[in-house]
Design a protein around this motif. Structure first.
Motif, mmCIF file in Angstrom:
data_model
loop_
_atom_site.group_PDB
_atom_site.id
_atom_site.type_symbol
_atom_site.label_atom_id
_atom_site.label_comp_id
_atom_site.label_asym_id
_atom_site.label_seq_id
_atom_site.Cartn_x
_atom_site.Cartn_y
_atom_site.Cartn_z
ATOM 1 N N GLN A 153 24.628 77.605 5.919
ATOM 2 C CA GLN A 153 24.191 78.744 5.054
ATOM 3 C C GLN A 153 25.668 79.804 5.405
ATOM 4 O O GLN A 153 26.083 80.419 4.559
ATOM 5 C CB GLN A 153 22.945 79.534 5.696
ATOM 6 N N SER A 191 15.288 74.348 5.429
ATOM 7 C CA SER A 191 14.870 74.805 6.782
ATOM 8 C C SER A 191 13.447 75.375 6.729
ATOM 9 O O SER A 191 12.680 75.265 7.644
ATOM 10 C CB SER A 191 16.011 75.955 7.066
ATOM 11 N N LEU A 195 19.136 74.752 0.574
ATOM 12 C CA LEU A 195 19.149 74.915 1.918
ATOM 13 C C LEU A 195 17.861 75.803 2.697
ATOM 14 O O LEU A 195 17.393 75.502 3.582
ATOM 15 C CB LEU A 195 20.266 75.729 2.186
ATOM 16 N N ALA A 214 21.241 73.236 8.690
ATOM 17 C CA ALA A 214 21.006 74.164 7.564
ATOM 18 C C ALA A 214 21.716 75.807 7.841
ATOM 19 O O ALA A 214 22.206 76.276 6.989
ATOM 20 C CB ALA A 214 19.477 74.408 7.279
#
Lengths: 438, 149
Positions: free
Chosen positions: A270, A237, A233, A266
């Motif tokens: 998260q 990003s 992730l 993203a």
């Protein structure tokens, strides 16, 4: 001559008669005395006999009483013996009397049934032969202590081997009766069959172990997954951002829009992962219970939300709250989520949140009440499920973790959480904290 | 800069196995005013060889700062940290833990072993850049470090 002689003779005879008469009188007198003495003696005798008879009667009565008493005692004894026999034979507990020298003195039916042997078979066996090998040592140790007069009785969990090879779990109590010199005369053993209980306990223990293991695995999984999931992730990003910065000419307006979607996705991912991590952590913090003053907790939360409370003009009413045994972080999260929700899902001009506590039998009942948008009855159960959301992200932000965390925390403390709500009017979240700890 | 020669580049040892993070660190350091010399090793064993100037690293310069990831192949970051913080020669080199782990256990263990600071890798380049820059700024302009021998 003959006249004189005759006279003399007569005189003599008269004298003799006189003498005889005197003697007779005398004898008569004596007889009288003797007679009276005799009478006296007879009287005395009679008295004595009467007394003796009385005494005899008394003794007789006493004897009779004693006989009666003895009969009673014998009856009682018989009754007791019968009681003892019944107790020994009918009791739902295995019993044996043994002597150190002679071995078995007496065993009851139940013991034979427990062990799966006939009485004759059992009497041929020794205590050690029937004992589950691993459990012989601790029993012998205690038995020897009893022989050495260190103890008079002992009890322990002990396993035996039944005739068919099955393990018999018992609670064994052993006590002894001593001779005058203090040595052991005979030994009484009581065996309670706890096989069923032990089997359940063993299954339960195994299941608990399994559960603990799978719980741990699950937590470990959530934890590892969260970290490992965050890695790619971060790459998505970070490099998307770096890409736009390094090659601004390659991206047009549309491209920038797409990139914003990538970055937003993203970020959301998260947040979800972090929430998942938070949820899995609830399982690891449950044991640390301590006395917590809830007024202080609410004070801290008020500070956390001070900006939001000011902006939305929230009226927060807090009634006096008790001190309870809880995990401080857990209860903090519960109130933080409930108060946060009460403010968030509220479109009233004057949002109001009321926090109260009520003492109930062996527990505290808490209520967080608001005048917000409310929750429809059909969703009132679902809102406690992890990541369950009732609104789009455009309407209300959030991942839908809060209430599932609350539920997990409350239930781990042995309490319950539920909701009462009327659409557009109010929502009341109730939860309980029992006095006992689980 | 305090205690550093302006003309002499700052030596940083980055112990990191992830090529993406190496790239991000490199990019973050690029735009800085401080001249840095970024040396990279990819696992814990190489890190210790570098620091002891063993084998291929016989010419390695003593770093002014070590940026250490925890999750490393062969020898993990905590082991490396333990080794160098118990080494009389190396223990004065500041160590920044830069990792994905937010676990309390990792944070506590790192500080107990003598880590100088613990930073979690953020999401997004901007954040990453900000963090690398503040690490650099803090260690090379704010604090006073022992002079290199």
């Amino acid at each position: 001559m003959s006249g004189i002689n005759y006279r003399a003779e007569l005189n003599d005879a008269l004298n003799t008669i006189q003498t005889l008469r005197d003697q007779l009188y005398c004898a008569q007198d004596e007889l009288k005395v003797t007679n009276s003495e005799l009478m006296q003696m007879t009287l005395e005798m009679d008295k004595r006999v009467a007394k003796r008879t009385e005494e005899l009667e008394e003794t007789n009565q006493q004897l009779k009483r004693e006989i009666e008493e003895r009969k009673q005692i014998e009856k009682k004894l018989l009754h007791n013996e019968e009681l003892f026999r019944k107790y020994f034979e009918l009791g739902q507990v295995g019993m044996a009397m043994t002597s150190v020298e002679k071995g078995w003195l007496k065993v009851n039916d139940y013991l034979c049934r427990m062990m799966g042997y006939s009485r004759e078979e059992l009497m041929q066996m020794t205590w050690a032969e029937m004992t589950y090998p691993d459990d012989l040592e601790p029993d012998l140790y205690q038995f020897n202590r009893m022989l050495k007069s260190e103890i008079d009785s002992y009890s322990m969990d002990k396993r035996f081997l039944r005739k068919n090879g099955e393990i018999l779990y018992t609670f064994l109590s052993v006590s002894c009766v001593r001779k005058e010199d203090g040595s052991v005369d005979y030994v009484i053993a009581h065996l309670q069959d706890i096989t069923d209980k032990m089997k359940i306990e063993i299954t339960l223990r195994e299941r608990t172990k399994d559960l603990e293991r799978s719980n741990k695995e699950l937590e470990q999984f959530a934890y590892v997954a969260s970290h490992d999931l965050q890695e790619p992730l971060r790459k998505i990003s970070s490099f998307t951002e770096l890409f736009v910065r390094r090659f601004p000419d390659l991206v047009d307006e549309k491209g920038r829009k797409y990139i914003s979607y990538i970055l937003d996705g993203a970020r959301r991912m998260q947040k979800l992962i972090q929430d998942l991590l938070l949820y899995s952590r609830v399982g690891r913090m449950n044991v640390d219970f301590q006395e917590v003053n809830l007024n202080e907790i609410i004070g801290k939360i008020k500070q956390d939300y001070s900006k939001l409370i000011a902006i939305k003009h929230v009226k927060l009413i807090v009634h006096s709250l008790p001190v309870v045994m809880v995990n401080p972080t857990g209860i903090y999260q519960v109130f933080q989520n409930l108060i946060g929700n009460a403010i968030k899902f509220n479109q009233s001009d004057r949002p109001q949140v009321i926090i109260s506590a009520k003492r109930e039998e062996e527990k505290w009942l808490f209520c967080v009440e608001d005048n917000g948008i409310g929750i429809e009855p059909e969703y009132q159960e679902r809102i406690f499920i992890i990541f369950q959301r009732l609104h789009t992200r455009e309407e209300y932000a959030g991942t839908g973790i809060g209430l599932s965390v609350c539920k997990k925390i409350i239930e781990q403390r042995g309490g319950r959480i539920w909701i009462e709500s009327e659409i557009g009017v109010e929502t009341k979240f109730f939860f309980t904290i029992p006095d006992y700890l689980i | 800069m305090k205690g550093y020669d302006l003309l002499k580049p700052v030596e940083i040892l980055l112990v990191e196995d992830d090529p993406g993070d190496i790239e991000l660190t490199r990019e973050s350091l690029k735009a800085n005013k401080i001249t840095t010399n970024l040396n990279i090793v990819h696992d814990g064993v190489s890190a210790m060889q570098y620091l002891s100037q063993e084998g291929a690293y016989s010419d390695a310069k003593r770093p002014d700062l070590i940026i250490l990831d925890l999750n490393l192949p062969k020898k993990d970051g905590l082991e490396v940290l333990d080794d160098l913080k118990t080494d009389q020669n190396l223990k004065s080199i500041p160590v920044v833990i830069l990792t994905t782990s937010e676990a309390d256990e990792d944070i506590i263990k790192s500080y107990n072993l003598g880590a100088n600071c613990y930073v979690t890798k953020p999401i997004g380049f901007k954040e990453f850049e900000k963090i690398v820059r503040s690490i650099e700024e803090f260690w090379f302009t704010v604090v006073k470090l022992p002079l290199q021998v």
